[in-house]
Design an enzyme around this catalytic site. Sequence first.
Site, mmCIF file in Angstrom:
data_model
loop_
_atom_site.group_PDB
_atom_site.id
_atom_site.type_symbol
_atom_site.label_atom_id
_atom_site.label_comp_id
_atom_site.label_asym_id
_atom_site.label_seq_id
_atom_site.Cartn_x
_atom_site.Cartn_y
_atom_site.Cartn_z
ATOM 1 N N LYS A 80 0.948 -1.337 0.047
ATOM 2 C CA LYS A 80 -0.093 0.047 0.043
ATOM 3 C C LYS A 80 0.717 1.359 -0.154
ATOM 4 O O LYS A 80 0.683 2.056 -0.878
ATOM 5 C CB LYS A 80 -0.900 0.131 1.329
ATOM 6 C CG LYS A 80 -2.002 -0.887 1.129
ATOM 7 C CD LYS A 80 -2.767 -1.054 2.520
ATOM 8 C CE LYS A 80 -4.032 -1.933 2.198
ATOM 9 N NZ LYS A 80 -4.444 -2.614 3.565
ATOM 10 N N GLN A 120 -4.994 -1.233 9.561
ATOM 11 C CA GLN A 120 -5.097 -2.636 9.095
ATOM 12 C C GLN A 120 -5.823 -3.614 10.148
ATOM 13 O O GLN A 120 -5.548 -3.499 11.243
ATOM 14 C CB GLN A 120 -3.588 -2.931 8.716
ATOM 15 C CG GLN A 120 -3.626 -4.317 8.179
ATOM 16 C CD GLN A 120 -4.136 -4.453 6.469
ATOM 17 O OE1 GLN A 120 -4.004 -3.316 6.063
ATOM 18 N NE2 GLN A 120 -4.620 -5.471 6.253
ATOM 19 N N ASP A 124 -11.593 3.329 3.924
ATOM 20 C CA ASP A 124 -12.084 1.737 3.955
ATOM 21 C C ASP A 124 -13.505 1.780 3.738
ATOM 22 O O ASP A 124 -14.296 0.923 3.274
ATOM 23 C CB ASP A 124 -11.803 1.242 5.087
ATOM 24 C CG ASP A 124 -10.537 0.415 5.132
ATOM 25 O OD1 ASP A 124 -10.150 -0.260 4.248
ATOM 26 O OD2 ASP A 124 -9.702 0.461 6.208
HETATM 27 N N1 GUN Z 1 -7.711 -6.363 6.324
HETATM 28 C C1 GUN Z 1 -7.754 -7.170 5.308
HETATM 29 N N2 GUN Z 1 -8.257 -6.258 4.297
HETATM 30 C C2 GUN Z 1 -8.429 -5.202 4.889
HETATM 31 C C3 GUN Z 1 -8.875 -4.025 4.309
HETATM 32 O O1 GUN Z 1 -9.457 -3.705 3.105
HETATM 33 N N3 GUN Z 1 -9.022 -2.717 5.180
HETATM 34 C C4 GUN Z 1 -8.515 -2.915 6.499
HETATM 35 N N4 GUN Z 1 -8.347 -1.537 7.112
HETATM 36 N N5 GUN Z 1 -7.940 -3.992 6.952
HETATM 37 C C5 GUN Z 1 -7.938 -5.142 6.050
#
Ligand code: GUN
Length: 300
Positions: free
Chosen positions: A54, A98, A121
């Site tokens: 990311k 996350q 998100d």
């Molecule tokens: N953990 C796995 N996928 C995601 C996601 O799309 N967003 C977040 N914040 N954590 C994750």
Amino acid sequence: MTAKIIDGKAFAENLRGRIAGHVARLKSEHGITPGLAVVIVGHDPASQVYVSSKAKQTVEVGMASFKYELPEDVTEAELLALIERLNADKQVHGILVQMPVPKQIDPNKVIEAIDPAKDVDSFTPANVGKVQIGLPGPVSCTPLGCLMLLRDQLGSLEGKNAVIIGRSNLVGKPMMQLLLRDNCTVTVAHSRTRNLAEVVRQADIVVAAVGRPEMIKGDWIKPGAVVIDVGINRVPAPEKGEGKTKLVGDVEFSSAIETAGAITPVPGGVGPMTIACLLANTVTTASLIHGLVPPSDLTA
Ligand code: GUN
């Protein structure tokens, strides 16, 4: 018939190119550098890999990347205090914590602490509601990526029978809202659904998000249907050597490819789209925070 394989990696690369163009315009025309803060708690190796990629892609499209690594034993109060600081930070337009977080931390408290204006998100109740009623704002990354791939394959989705397998807050429910907004007839199936094979056989569009390796078989798929496989399951792969593993989706690819019209592979299908849509959401939130209309090609 052999299905077309949908190249999510190539689509995501193209999307990132468009995002970079929007970021360059925000900078040159408005003096805004969109900034994304990613918070990771603990040392889960899979989460570390996601977070690193990311951060790398954030920088590649010209945005500012802020990474916060907190120890596994951080308290809930400490994490909430960091979120408060990021909510107030003018350089930060997107905040992602996350998931999963360690057990001493309540994930719902974390989500509710994030300013909805920065919730890339789309996990906060405010943004879940906005998606439902069609107001501008960030849209859950994985469902947004699936929607973009479907529109690219089919053009208009109007009147299509869409079956989503899985009812999670992360994928199934927001996917339902987005497909309804595109005028599909939507069925949400789940672990208690009876005659799942029969339900799936009605679908012009299948979105598989159950988290069970290769559960959906090729003979469940209506000939010509578009199949979007959200599953990422690690399974033993003795054919590759002792102790080796591989990634498979929720759909049995080898049989589904014989009946589907188009299908996403795992890996290389939906996965790359999720991160690209996170970057798209950061452009959306940065635009909205500054009173600008977000680019229409980056959202639902
Ligand atoms: N953990 C796995 N996928 C995601 C996601 O799309 N967003 C977040 N914040 N954590 C994750």
